[in-house]
Write an enzyme that holds these catalytic residues in place. Structure first.
Site, PDB file in Angstrom:
ATOM      1  N   HIS A  59       0.846  -1.212   0.000  1.00 34.78           N
ATOM      2  CA  HIS A  59       0.000   0.000   0.000  1.00 34.78           C
ATOM      3  C   HIS A  59       0.875   1.253   0.000  1.00 34.78           C
ATOM      4  CE1 HIS A  59      -2.856  -2.890   2.314  1.00 34.78           C
ATOM      5  NE2 HIS A  59      -2.723  -3.227   1.057  1.00 34.78           N
ATOM      6  N   HIS A  74      -9.560  -2.619  -3.928  1.00 33.07           N
ATOM      7  CA  HIS A  74      -8.344  -2.787  -3.130  1.00 33.07           C
ATOM      8  C   HIS A  74      -7.293  -3.588  -3.892  1.00 33.07           C
ATOM      9  CE1 HIS A  74      -5.785  -2.852   0.357  1.00 33.07           C
ATOM     10  NE2 HIS A  74      -5.495  -4.092  -0.001  1.00 33.07           N
ATOM     11  N   ASP A  86      -3.117  -3.087  -4.512  1.00 32.32           N
ATOM     12  CA  ASP A  86      -2.094  -4.130  -4.381  1.00 32.32           C
ATOM     13  C   ASP A  86      -1.307  -4.302  -5.686  1.00 32.32           C
ATOM     14  OD1 ASP A  86      -2.829  -4.631  -1.768  1.00 32.32           O
ATOM     15  OD2 ASP A  86      -4.100  -6.352  -2.262  1.00 32.32           O
ATOM     16  N   HIS A 124      -0.320 -11.614  -4.765  1.00 36.64           N
ATOM     17  CA  HIS A 124       1.015 -11.010  -4.667  1.00 36.64           C
ATOM     18  C   HIS A 124       2.072 -11.953  -5.237  1.00 36.64           C
ATOM     19  CE1 HIS A 124      -0.389  -7.568  -2.483  1.00 36.64           C
ATOM     20  NE2 HIS A 124      -0.932  -8.314  -1.541  1.00 36.64           N
TER      21      HIS A 124
HETATM   22 ZN   LIG Z   1      -3.583  -4.902   0.141  1.00 32.84          ZN
END
Ligand SMILES: [Zn+2]
Length: 311
Positions: free
Chosen positions: A75, A262, A266, A289
């Site tokens: 973030h 969101h 990311d 991720h």
């Molecule tokens: Zn996040």
């Protein structure tokens, strides 16, 4: 080599440790973003895709988990990218950035208010399509972990699916198109797109529609995770908690599709571990991720895949 004009301090708790942490973003003459653990050896930890140590806990960790590292950098990195800063020293006195409100807005507001000086982030043009599937990540895991995932998937009747993909474009922008697919009805199937082209308009769009979107998780998982020393800093002010039935949230959402918004934060943060402004289309279908990180490694593994223009 754009850096921050003056130092900015952030204080809060880490989402996993729950422990208080202070972090100061300082101007730097050296290219790149580096963390410095002031509670440890004070060595510089470069925020770079090839120095990502762990992506398993649904966050991105920089440095080796066995030595000096910093968790949940994504973030903060999204905020740095949107503020146009690719060089800074970040002093931090703990193993994790403060989660703040779980979004990127506080990071972005303070960093952009401090100002940027010294040019532009280098541009990385995607020249050939690069693709990473969930199965590529699965295959890279140690055997015991693959066995565990395979067994859990069997129990919950889940498949290994999802992908992230970068393709070239010729409009000088990073176009992100993200999709989430969840069994929980409150999320279900959500898609959102966002384009950053370096203009003030695209930054304003980020601030208005993306930056406030918070992390989310299942409330039932909190207790489990907390017992294992994780998610200790998670509370209703920094995480959207899904109820047990999966058809509602315990706290209010800003938008019904805050979850997928969101994901865009990311993705922006993860892409910026390239230290560049990636010019291309990023499609993320149930991305993670781990997949984002593998995608960058693949992109930079072959010079035919990209061109760097440093103006
Ligand atoms: Zn996040």
């Amino acid at each position: 080599m754009p850096t921050i004009k003056k130092s900015v301090k952030f204080s809060g708790v880490g989402i996993h440790s729950g422990a208080p942490v202070n972090m100061v973003v300082k101007p730097s003459r050296r290219r790149g973003i580096f963390f410095r653990r002031t509670d440890l050896d004070k060595n510089l930890i470069p925020v770079k895709f090839d120095n990502v140590g762990d992506t398993k806990m649904r966050n991105t960790t920089i440095g080796d988990l066995d030595s000096a590292h910093v968790k949940t950098i994504e973030h903060f990195m999204a905020a740095m990218f949107m503020a146009g800063i690719d060089s800074a020293i970040v002093d931090i006195d703990g193993p994790e950035t403060p989660i703040l409100d779980g979004s990127a807005i506080e990071f972005y507001r303070a960093i952009s208010a401090a100002g940027t000086t010294g040019g532009k982030i280098k541009r990385v043009f995607v020249r050939r399509p690069v693709y990473v599937g969930a199965y590529d990540v699965f295959r890279s895991l140690p055997f015991w972990m693959r066995a565990k995932i395979w067994f859990m998937n069997l129990l919950t009747r889940r498949n290994i699916d999802g992908f992230v993909k970068l393709t070239p474009n010729d409009n000088n922008s990073l176009n992100i198109y993200a999709t989430l697919v969840y069994r929980e009805k409150i999320i279900g199937y959500q898609s959102f797109s966002y384009t950053y082209d370096g203009t003030k308009k695209s930054v304003a769009d980020f601030v208005k529609n993306i930056a406030r979107a918070r992390t989310f998780g299942k409330y039932a998982e909190w207790e489990y995770l907390k017992k294992r020393g994780m998610a200790r800093g998670a509370n209703e002010n920094n995480v959207i908690a899904l109820n047990d039935a999966g058809d509602g949230t315990l706290n209010k959402t800003f938008w019904p599709d805050e979850f997928v918004r969101h994901k865009i934060i990311d993705a922006i943060g993860d892409m910026f571990t390239s230290n560049g402004f990636i010019i291309g289309n990023l499609e993320s279908y149930k991305g993670s991720h781990a997949m984002n990180n593998m995608l960058l490694k693949k992109l930079f593994s072959n010079p035919d895949n990209y061109d760097i223009i440093d103006a």
